[in-house]
Design a protein around this motif. Structure first.
Motif, PDB file in Angstrom:
ATOM      1  N   GLY A 113      10.676 -16.787 -10.350  1.00 32.80           N
ATOM      2  CA  GLY A 113       9.679 -17.110 -11.366  1.00 32.80           C
ATOM      3  C   GLY A 113       8.640 -16.025 -11.577  1.00 32.80           C
ATOM      4  N   ARG A 114       7.709 -16.329 -12.483  1.00 34.35           N
ATOM      5  CA  ARG A 114       6.682 -15.370 -12.869  1.00 34.35           C
ATOM      6  C   ARG A 114       5.729 -15.071 -11.719  1.00 34.35           C
ATOM      7  NH1 ARG A 114       4.454 -16.370 -18.659  1.00 34.35           N
ATOM      8  NH2 ARG A 114       6.351 -15.230 -19.166  1.00 34.35           N
ATOM      9  N   SER A 115       5.540 -16.004 -10.808  1.00 33.43           N
ATOM     10  CA  SER A 115       4.637 -15.770  -9.683  1.00 33.43           C
ATOM     11  C   SER A 115       5.129 -14.613  -8.829  1.00 33.43           C
ATOM     12  CB  SER A 115       4.510 -17.029  -8.821  1.00 33.43           C
ATOM     13  OG  SER A 115       5.773 -17.424  -8.309  1.00 33.43           O
ATOM     14  N   SER A 116       6.447 -14.480  -8.661  1.00 31.11           N
ATOM     15  CA  SER A 116       7.000 -13.377  -7.885  1.00 31.11           C
ATOM     16  C   SER A 116       6.791 -12.056  -8.611  1.00 31.11           C
ATOM     17  CB  SER A 116       8.500 -13.588  -7.634  1.00 31.11           C
ATOM     18  OG  SER A 116       8.706 -14.670  -6.774  1.00 31.11           O
ATOM     19  N   MET A 117       6.923 -12.076  -9.925  1.00 34.89           N
ATOM     20  CA  MET A 117       6.693 -10.862 -10.695  1.00 34.89           C
ATOM     21  C   MET A 117       5.230 -10.439 -10.608  1.00 34.89           C
ATOM     22  SD  MET A 117       7.655  -9.994 -14.666  1.00 34.89           S
ATOM     23  CE  MET A 117       9.378 -10.370 -14.331  1.00 34.89           C
ATOM     24  N   LEU A 129       3.876  -6.969  -9.174  1.00 34.74           N
ATOM     25  CA  LEU A 129       2.965  -6.183  -9.994  1.00 34.74           C
ATOM     26  C   LEU A 129       1.726  -5.790  -9.186  1.00 34.74           C
ATOM     27  CD1 LEU A 129       1.993  -5.094 -12.781  1.00 34.74           C
ATOM     28  CD2 LEU A 129       1.036  -7.366 -13.201  1.00 34.74           C
ATOM     29  N   ASP A 130       1.245  -6.709  -8.370  1.00 38.73           N
ATOM     30  CA  ASP A 130       0.070  -6.422  -7.545  1.00 38.73           C
ATOM     31  C   ASP A 130       0.366  -5.300  -6.555  1.00 38.73           C
ATOM     32  OD1 ASP A 130      -2.652  -7.155  -6.457  1.00 38.73           O
ATOM     33  OD2 ASP A 130      -1.429  -7.529  -4.678  1.00 38.73           O
ATOM     34  N   TYR A 131       1.562  -5.320  -5.950  1.00 43.68           N
ATOM     35  CA  TYR A 131       1.951  -4.249  -5.041  1.00 43.68           C
ATOM     36  C   TYR A 131       1.950  -2.906  -5.777  1.00 43.68           C
ATOM     37  CZ  TYR A 131       3.427  -7.030  -0.988  1.00 43.68           C
ATOM     38  OH  TYR A 131       3.451  -7.838   0.129  1.00 43.68           O
ATOM     39  N   CYS A 132       2.516  -2.892  -6.977  1.00 44.96           N
ATOM     40  CA  CYS A 132       2.590  -1.655  -7.759  1.00 44.96           C
ATOM     41  C   CYS A 132       1.206  -1.147  -8.138  1.00 44.96           C
ATOM     42  CB  CYS A 132       3.433  -1.876  -9.021  1.00 44.96           C
ATOM     43  SG  CYS A 132       5.183  -2.163  -8.698  1.00 44.96           S
ATOM     44  N   CYS A 133       0.335  -2.065  -8.525  1.00 44.48           N
ATOM     45  CA  CYS A 133      -1.013  -1.666  -8.927  1.00 44.48           C
ATOM     46  C   CYS A 133      -1.815  -1.133  -7.746  1.00 44.48           C
ATOM     47  CB  CYS A 133      -1.736  -2.845  -9.578  1.00 44.48           C
ATOM     48  SG  CYS A 133      -1.064  -3.300 -11.198  1.00 44.48           S
ATOM     49  N   ARG A 134      -1.487  -1.601  -6.543  1.00 43.27           N
ATOM     50  CA  ARG A 134      -2.153  -1.080  -5.345  1.00 43.27           C
ATOM     51  C   ARG A 134      -1.458   0.172  -4.816  1.00 43.27           C
ATOM     52  NH1 ARG A 134      -1.970  -4.416  -0.937  1.00 43.27           N
ATOM     53  NH2 ARG A 134      -0.463  -5.877  -1.809  1.00 43.27           N
ATOM     54  N   PRO A 181       0.147 -11.516 -21.097  1.00 45.27           N
ATOM     55  CA  PRO A 181      -0.724 -10.439 -21.588  1.00 45.27           C
ATOM     56  C   PRO A 181      -1.650  -9.881 -20.514  1.00 45.27           C
ATOM     57  CG  PRO A 181      -0.600 -12.202 -23.201  1.00 45.27           C
ATOM     58  CD  PRO A 181       0.098 -12.701 -21.976  1.00 45.27           C
ATOM     59  N   SER A 182      -2.158 -10.729 -19.640  1.00 49.19           N
ATOM     60  CA  SER A 182      -3.078 -10.251 -18.599  1.00 49.19           C
ATOM     61  C   SER A 182      -2.351  -9.364 -17.584  1.00 49.19           C
ATOM     62  CB  SER A 182      -3.731 -11.438 -17.877  1.00 49.19           C
ATOM     63  OG  SER A 182      -2.757 -12.243 -17.239  1.00 49.19           O
ATOM     64  N   MET A 183      -1.089  -9.698 -17.278  1.00 45.10           N
ATOM     65  CA  MET A 183      -0.310  -8.866 -16.369  1.00 45.10           C
ATOM     66  C   MET A 183      -0.085  -7.486 -16.973  1.00 45.10           C
ATOM     67  SD  MET A 183       2.439 -11.809 -15.214  1.00 45.10           S
ATOM     68  CE  MET A 183       3.593 -10.712 -14.397  1.00 45.10           C
ATOM     69  N   ALA A 184       0.290  -7.469 -18.265  1.00 43.63           N
ATOM     70  CA  ALA A 184       0.548  -6.198 -18.937  1.00 43.63           C
ATOM     71  C   ALA A 184      -0.722  -5.354 -19.026  1.00 43.63           C
ATOM     72  CB  ALA A 184       1.125  -6.453 -20.325  1.00 43.63           C
ATOM     73  N   GLU A 185      -1.829  -5.991 -19.345  1.00 44.47           N
ATOM     74  CA  GLU A 185      -3.095  -5.263 -19.484  1.00 44.47           C
ATOM     75  C   GLU A 185      -3.508  -4.630 -18.163  1.00 44.47           C
ATOM     76  OE1 GLU A 185      -5.847  -8.084 -21.029  1.00 44.47           O
ATOM     77  OE2 GLU A 185      -4.783  -8.293 -22.953  1.00 44.47           O
ATOM     78  N   LYS A 186      -3.263  -5.320 -17.075  1.00 46.90           N
ATOM     79  CA  LYS A 186      -3.612  -4.806 -15.749  1.00 46.90           C
ATOM     80  C   LYS A 186      -2.871  -3.497 -15.476  1.00 46.90           C
ATOM     81  CE  LYS A 186      -3.639  -6.243 -10.881  1.00 46.90           C
ATOM     82  NZ  LYS A 186      -3.316  -7.355  -9.929  1.00 46.90           N
ATOM     83  N   LEU A 187      -1.590  -3.469 -15.781  1.00 50.17           N
ATOM     84  CA  LEU A 187      -0.789  -2.271 -15.545  1.00 50.17           C
ATOM     85  C   LEU A 187      -1.112  -1.173 -16.551  1.00 50.17           C
ATOM     86  CD1 LEU A 187       1.402  -1.140 -13.701  1.00 50.17           C
ATOM     87  CD2 LEU A 187       3.122  -1.996 -15.298  1.00 50.17           C
TER      88      LEU A 187
END
Length: 347
Positions: A199-203, A207-212, A323-329
C-alpha cells in the motif's frame, strides 16, 4: 560493419574460478568483519542494515561484493561500464548497449540472438552482485569478450581508482526520482516480501528513507550529481543519459550510445534499418514476451526475470503518490540538483 576491436562470441556462461584463487581470501574475511564493525550503520528499507561505505549507503547483503570489487578490480582502457541507481532503466540499457556493441557477432535479426535465451542481467553482469558477489567463487574476467561490458550501482566517486585512471568509458542512466521510487516500490515486495506491508504507507516510508538520503547506493542526489559532474568534466569518458530522453528518442540516443562505445553505426547500417531493429528487439514489449524473461532467475536479488519488466512509463508516479509526497521529493530535487543544472520534467 567495420569495428576496430576484437569481438568474440560471448561465453554461454561466465567461467568461474573457485575460492582458493581469491587473493588472500581468509585475510579479506577478517578485514571485512573488522571493517563492517567500524562503519556507520542505519536501518534500511528493503535491507535490514545500510552500511555507510565510501560516502554512500550500501545494503549489508551486497557489501562483501562491493568491497571486493573496490579492492580488486583493475579496469582496462577498452572496458565499458553501465552505471545507474536501481530501477532507473537498467535492464533496458543493458539490452540496448549489448546489442549495439555485439552486433557484428549477433545481428539484431538473428534467431540465435543472446537476448532470446538470456536475460540482460546475465549478458551484462553487475560487479557487486554477480562478478564479486558470489560467495566462494569469482568470475574469470579473462573469459569476457573485448571490449568487456559490465554494470554497477556504485556512485561515480566511489568506483575503484583504476576506472578513473584508465581509458574506461562509463554510461550512466538516471530517471526522474518520482518514477524511480514508484518502480522500486513495485519491485520491493517481490524481493523481500517479508519486509513489505503493502500500500501507499509503504511507499511513503520508502520516500522518507530517500529524502533522508538512506536509500541503497544513495543519497540519490549524490549518485546523480557524481556522474553528472563527471560527464561535464570528461564527456569522452562519461556519457550521461536520462531515461525520459531515451524513451522519447530511443533511436537517436542509441546512436549516441554506440558512438560513445566506439562502435558507431555506419551509413549502410542506418539505411538497412539496423538501429530500428535493435530498438524493436530491446523494447519493453518485446523483452517481456520472451520465454526467458517469463521464467528463471538472473542472480540479482534472487528474483525472477519477469520482475524486471513492468510498465516503464514516464510520469506513472501521479497514479501512486499523493501531492504532498511528490512535493516533498520535488523540494529536495530543486535544492540538491537544480543548482548544478540537473532537472527532470515532473508534470
Amino acid at each position: 560493419m567495420a569495428n576496430n576491436h576484437p569481438n568474440s562470441l560471448p561465453p554461454p556462461s561466465f567461467r568461474r574460478i573457485r575460492s582458493q584463487t581469491w587473493p588472500q581470501e581468509n585475510d579479506d574475511d577478517i578485514d571485512l568483519e573488522e571493517l563492517i564493525a567500524s562503519l556507520p550503520k542505519e536501518k534500511g528499507f528493503i535491507s535490514p542494515i545500510q552500511i555507510l561505505y565510501r560516502n554512500f549507503w550500501c545494503p549489508s547483503e551486497v557489501f562483501p561484493g562491493v568491497h571486493s570489487f573496490c579492492r580488486h578490480f583493475t579496469a582496462h582502457d577498452s572496458d565499458i561500464i553501465l552505471a545507474c541507481k536501481p530501477k532507473s532503466g537498467t535492464t533496458w540499457l543493458k539490452a540496448l548497449a549489448f546489442s549495439a556493441l555485439r552486433r557484428d557477432v549477433f545481428p539484431p535479426s538473428a534467431n540465435n540472438h543472446p537476448l532470446m535465451s538470456s536475460n540482460p542481467h546475465e549478458l551484462v553482469p553487475f560487479f557487486e552482485f554477480t562478478i564479486y558477489g558470489q560467495a566462494g567463487e569469482l568470475i574469470d574476467l579473462a573469459s569476457f569478450s573485448v571490449p568487456r561490458l559490465f554494470a554497477t550501482h556504485i556512485p561515480h566517486d566511489s568506483l575503484p581508482e583504476s576506472v578513473g585512471q584508465s581509458g574506461c568509458r562509463v554510461i550512466y542512466i538516471c530517471r526522474n526520482p518520482l518514477d524511480t521510487i514508484v518502480s522500486f516500490c513495485h519491485f520491493a515486495p517481490q524481493v523481500k516480501p517479508e519486509l513489505w506491508s503493502g500500500g501507499r504507507s509503504s511507499m511513503e516510508e520508502y520516500l522518507d528513507y530517500c529524502c533522508r538520503g538512506i536509500d541503497g547506493f544513495g543519497p540519490f542526489w549524490d549518485h546523480m550529481l557524481g556522474y553528472w559532474k563527471a560527464s561535464l568534466e570528461r564527456p569522452d569518458k562519461v556519457l550521461f543519459l536520462k531515461y525520459e530522453d531515451l524513451r522519447e528518442d530511443t533511436a537517436g540516443n542509441l546512436k549516441r550510445i554506440a558512438e560513445f562505445m566506439g562502435v558507431p553505426f555506419s551509413e549502410e547500417e542506418e539505411r538497412d534499418g539496423v538501429i530500428e531493429e535493435i530498438v524493436k528487439l530491446c523494447s519493453l514489449s518485446s523483452l517481456k514476451e520472451l520465454e526467458v524473461n517469463k521464467t528463471g532467475k538472473p542472480g540479482v536479488w534472487s528474483t525472477e526475470n519477469k520482475t524486471y519488466f513492468r510498465k516503464g512509463e514516464v510520469g506513472d508516479w501521479v497514479n501512486h503518490m499523493t501531492p504532498s509526497m511528490a512535493e516533498k521529493l520535488e523540494r529536495i530535487m530543486e535544492e540538491k540538483l537544480s543548482p548544478f543544472g540537473l532537472k527532470f520534467r515532473v508534470k
